[in-house]
Scaffold this motif. Structure first.
Motif, PDB file in Angstrom:
ATOM      1  N   ALA A 183      45.252  37.777  42.495  1.00 45.34           N
ATOM      2  CA  ALA A 183      44.758  38.629  43.579  1.00 45.34           C
ATOM      3  C   ALA A 183      44.768  40.090  43.165  1.00 45.34           C
ATOM      4  N   THR A 184      43.652  40.764  43.411  1.00 46.71           N
ATOM      5  CA  THR A 184      43.571  42.207  43.246  1.00 46.71           C
ATOM      6  C   THR A 184      43.135  42.773  44.593  1.00 46.71           C
ATOM      7  N   GLU A 185      44.113  43.077  45.431  1.00 46.48           N
ATOM      8  CA  GLU A 185      43.848  43.642  46.754  1.00 46.48           C
ATOM      9  C   GLU A 185      43.156  44.992  46.594  1.00 46.48           C
ATOM     10  N   ILE A 186      42.162  45.260  47.425  1.00 44.18           N
ATOM     11  CA  ILE A 186      41.334  46.456  47.234  1.00 44.18           C
ATOM     12  C   ILE A 186      42.119  47.760  47.353  1.00 44.18           C
ATOM     13  N   ASP A 187      43.264  47.736  48.045  1.00 43.28           N
ATOM     14  CA  ASP A 187      44.061  48.950  48.197  1.00 43.28           C
ATOM     15  C   ASP A 187      45.226  49.036  47.214  1.00 43.28           C
ATOM     16  N   PHE A 188      45.361  48.036  46.329  1.00 44.67           N
ATOM     17  CA  PHE A 188      46.481  48.010  45.385  1.00 44.67           C
ATOM     18  C   PHE A 188      46.034  48.517  44.017  1.00 44.67           C
ATOM     19  N   ASP A 189      46.948  49.173  43.320  1.00 42.62           N
ATOM     20  CA  ASP A 189      46.675  49.618  41.951  1.00 42.62           C
ATOM     21  C   ASP A 189      47.319  48.683  40.933  1.00 42.62           C
ATOM     22  N   SER A 190      47.527  47.440  41.336  1.00 43.82           N
ATOM     23  CA  SER A 190      48.033  46.418  40.420  1.00 43.82           C
ATOM     24  C   SER A 190      47.468  45.067  40.847  1.00 43.82           C
ATOM     25  N   THR A 191      47.511  44.120  39.934  1.00 46.34           N
ATOM     26  CA  THR A 191      47.009  42.764  40.160  1.00 46.34           C
ATOM     27  C   THR A 191      48.186  41.803  40.179  1.00 46.34           C
ATOM     28  N   LEU A 192      48.139  40.822  41.064  1.00 47.70           N
ATOM     29  CA  LEU A 192      49.222  39.857  41.231  1.00 47.70           C
ATOM     30  C   LEU A 192      48.785  38.481  40.764  1.00 47.70           C
ATOM     31  N   VAL A 193      49.700  37.790  40.088  1.00 42.31           N
ATOM     32  CA  VAL A 193      49.434  36.443  39.582  1.00 42.31           C
ATOM     33  C   VAL A 193      50.564  35.523  40.009  1.00 42.31           C
ATOM     34  N   GLY A 194      50.213  34.394  40.611  1.00 42.52           N
ATOM     35  CA  GLY A 194      51.185  33.350  40.894  1.00 42.52           C
ATOM     36  C   GLY A 194      50.885  32.157  40.016  1.00 42.52           C
ATOM     37  N   GLY A 195      51.913  31.554  39.430  1.00 44.89           N
ATOM     38  CA  GLY A 195      51.671  30.416  38.548  1.00 44.89           C
ATOM     39  C   GLY A 195      52.965  29.800  38.078  1.00 44.89           C
ATOM     40  N   THR A 196      52.914  29.139  36.950  1.00 43.98           N
ATOM     41  CA  THR A 196      54.087  28.477  36.390  1.00 43.98           C
ATOM     42  C   THR A 196      54.993  29.483  35.688  1.00 43.98           C
ATOM     43  N   ALA A 197      56.207  29.046  35.411  1.00 42.05           N
ATOM     44  CA  ALA A 197      57.127  29.885  34.653  1.00 42.05           C
ATOM     45  C   ALA A 197      56.581  30.146  33.252  1.00 42.05           C
ATOM     46  N   GLU A 198      55.892  29.155  32.685  1.00 42.88           N
ATOM     47  CA  GLU A 198      55.318  29.311  31.339  1.00 42.88           C
ATOM     48  C   GLU A 198      54.218  30.372  31.346  1.00 42.88           C
ATOM     49  N   LEU A 199      53.376  30.358  32.376  1.00 46.49           N
ATOM     50  CA  LEU A 199      52.334  31.371  32.485  1.00 46.49           C
ATOM     51  C   LEU A 199      52.951  32.753  32.631  1.00 46.49           C
ATOM     52  N   ALA A 200      53.956  32.866  33.487  1.00 39.16           N
ATOM     53  CA  ALA A 200      54.612  34.155  33.677  1.00 39.16           C
ATOM     54  C   ALA A 200      55.197  34.668  32.368  1.00 39.16           C
ATOM     55  N   HIS A 201      55.842  33.798  31.624  1.00 35.99           N
ATOM     56  CA  HIS A 201      56.416  34.184  30.336  1.00 35.99           C
ATOM     57  C   HIS A 201      55.331  34.697  29.393  1.00 35.99           C
ATOM     58  N   HIS A 202      54.206  34.011  29.375  1.00 38.53           N
ATOM     59  CA  HIS A 202      53.092  34.396  28.515  1.00 38.53           C
ATOM     60  C   HIS A 202      52.587  35.789  28.896  1.00 38.53           C
ATOM     61  N   LEU A 203      52.405  36.027  30.196  1.00 39.72           N
ATOM     62  CA  LEU A 203      51.901  37.313  30.658  1.00 39.72           C
ATOM     63  C   LEU A 203      52.888  38.446  30.380  1.00 39.72           C
ATOM     64  N   LEU A 204      54.149  38.175  30.651  1.00 37.92           N
ATOM     65  CA  LEU A 204      55.168  39.216  30.505  1.00 37.92           C
ATOM     66  C   LEU A 204      55.397  39.621  29.055  1.00 37.92           C
ATOM     67  N   ASN A 205      55.027  38.749  28.142  1.00 36.88           N
ATOM     68  CA  ASN A 205      55.243  39.031  26.726  1.00 36.88           C
ATOM     69  C   ASN A 205      53.963  39.389  25.985  1.00 36.88           C
ATOM     70  N   ASP A 206      52.882  39.597  26.734  1.00 35.99           N
ATOM     71  CA  ASP A 206      51.637  39.993  26.091  1.00 35.99           C
ATOM     72  C   ASP A 206      51.595  41.512  25.957  1.00 35.99           C
ATOM     73  N   PRO A 207      51.439  42.038  24.752  1.00 34.99           N
ATOM     74  CA  PRO A 207      51.490  43.491  24.547  1.00 34.99           C
ATOM     75  C   PRO A 207      50.309  44.239  25.148  1.00 34.99           C
ATOM     76  N   GLY A 208      49.258  43.523  25.508  1.00 33.88           N
ATOM     77  CA  GLY A 208      48.077  44.174  26.058  1.00 33.88           C
ATOM     78  C   GLY A 208      48.081  44.290  27.568  1.00 33.88           C
ATOM     79  N   LEU A 209      49.130  43.799  28.217  1.00 31.78           N
ATOM     80  CA  LEU A 209      49.216  43.864  29.670  1.00 31.78           C
ATOM     81  C   LEU A 209      50.495  44.580  30.089  1.00 31.78           C
ATOM     82  N   ASP A 210      50.389  45.440  31.058  1.00 30.21           N
ATOM     83  CA  ASP A 210      51.554  46.138  31.604  1.00 30.21           C
ATOM     84  C   ASP A 210      52.092  45.272  32.740  1.00 30.21           C
TER      85      ASP A 210
END
Length: 231
Positions: A183-210
């Protein structure tokens, strides 16, 4: 705008999105007010900013420059400080194309059906013609529903002429197996992702994403930063 321009198909079967609204819960600004409850993990991706030289930097770098503290529920107004930050502000309601492409590349590895996804686009974007009515209604937002492969998220946007494309990231999207939801709410300056623990780990450790881990009840309201005071 024609749906062919988007390489996506308009989906008039709103049943594809009916599972989301009953699973949106929480107080104003809460993570699960925008992405459905029930996922094992949630991640916040802060939209990129540029410093005064035009170099892209993370929100952590901004915090270091302004003497503030970076943390998962930091808010831009408190982080940048009044007249402290000389660079750009993050985009609201849109994840920039390079970060969206990187996100989609990771998401594709965490669903069995990357070729079958659904995209909700807020009907208030000025470039959408009034002949494309909204079909999905969540809270105060109305959305146009489209379907197509995951990579088509990068093809959403305004095409005022054949050689000019202004990209727009989808405001809500998920695969047919509901393995994750973004979800990228139109008034938010960040994007939210819900998913598995494995997906979260992948996202959190990707150097191209804050990216930052967040809890379902965490607030992303503008005044929710409890560690950095507003000037």
């Amino acid at each position: 705008m024609e749906t062919a321009d988007l390489r996506l198909a308009r989906d008039d079967d709103v049943a594809a999105a009916s599972w989301i609204k009953p699973r949106l819960d929480g107080s104003f600004g809460a993570v699960t007010r925008h992405v459905p409850v029930g996922y094992a993990a949630y991640v916040r991706i802060c939209h990129p900013v540029d410093d005064e030289t035009g170099r892209q930097v993370t929100w952590s770098a901004v915090a270091a420059a302004t003497g503030r503290r970076a943390h998962p529920t930091m808010q831009w107004r408190a982080l940048a400080g009044a007249a402290r930050w000389a660079g750009s502000d993050p985009w609201c309601g849109e994840l920039a194309p390079p970060e969206l492409a990187r996100l989609c590349g990771i998401l594709a590895q965490h669903t069995a059906v990357p070729g079958s996804c659904f995209f909700c686009l807020w009907d208030g974007w000025g470039w959408l013609p009034r002949t494309v009515p909204a079909q999905v209604h969540h809270g105060d937002r109305d959305y146009v529903l489209l379907t197509g492969p995951l990579h088509a998220a990068l093809q959403l946007g305004d095409r005022p002429r054949p050689d000019w494309f202004l990209p727009q990231s989808p405001n809500l999207f998920w695969p047919a197996d509901r393995a994750w939801c973004v979800a990228t709410e139109i008034d938010f300056d960040s994007t939210l992702v819900g998913g598995t623990a494995e997906l979260a780990h992948h996202l959190l450790n990707d150097p191209g994403l804050d990216a930052w881990p967040v809890d379902p009840d965490d607030s992303l309201a503008a005044d929710a930063d409890r560690l950095n005071p507003l000037d």
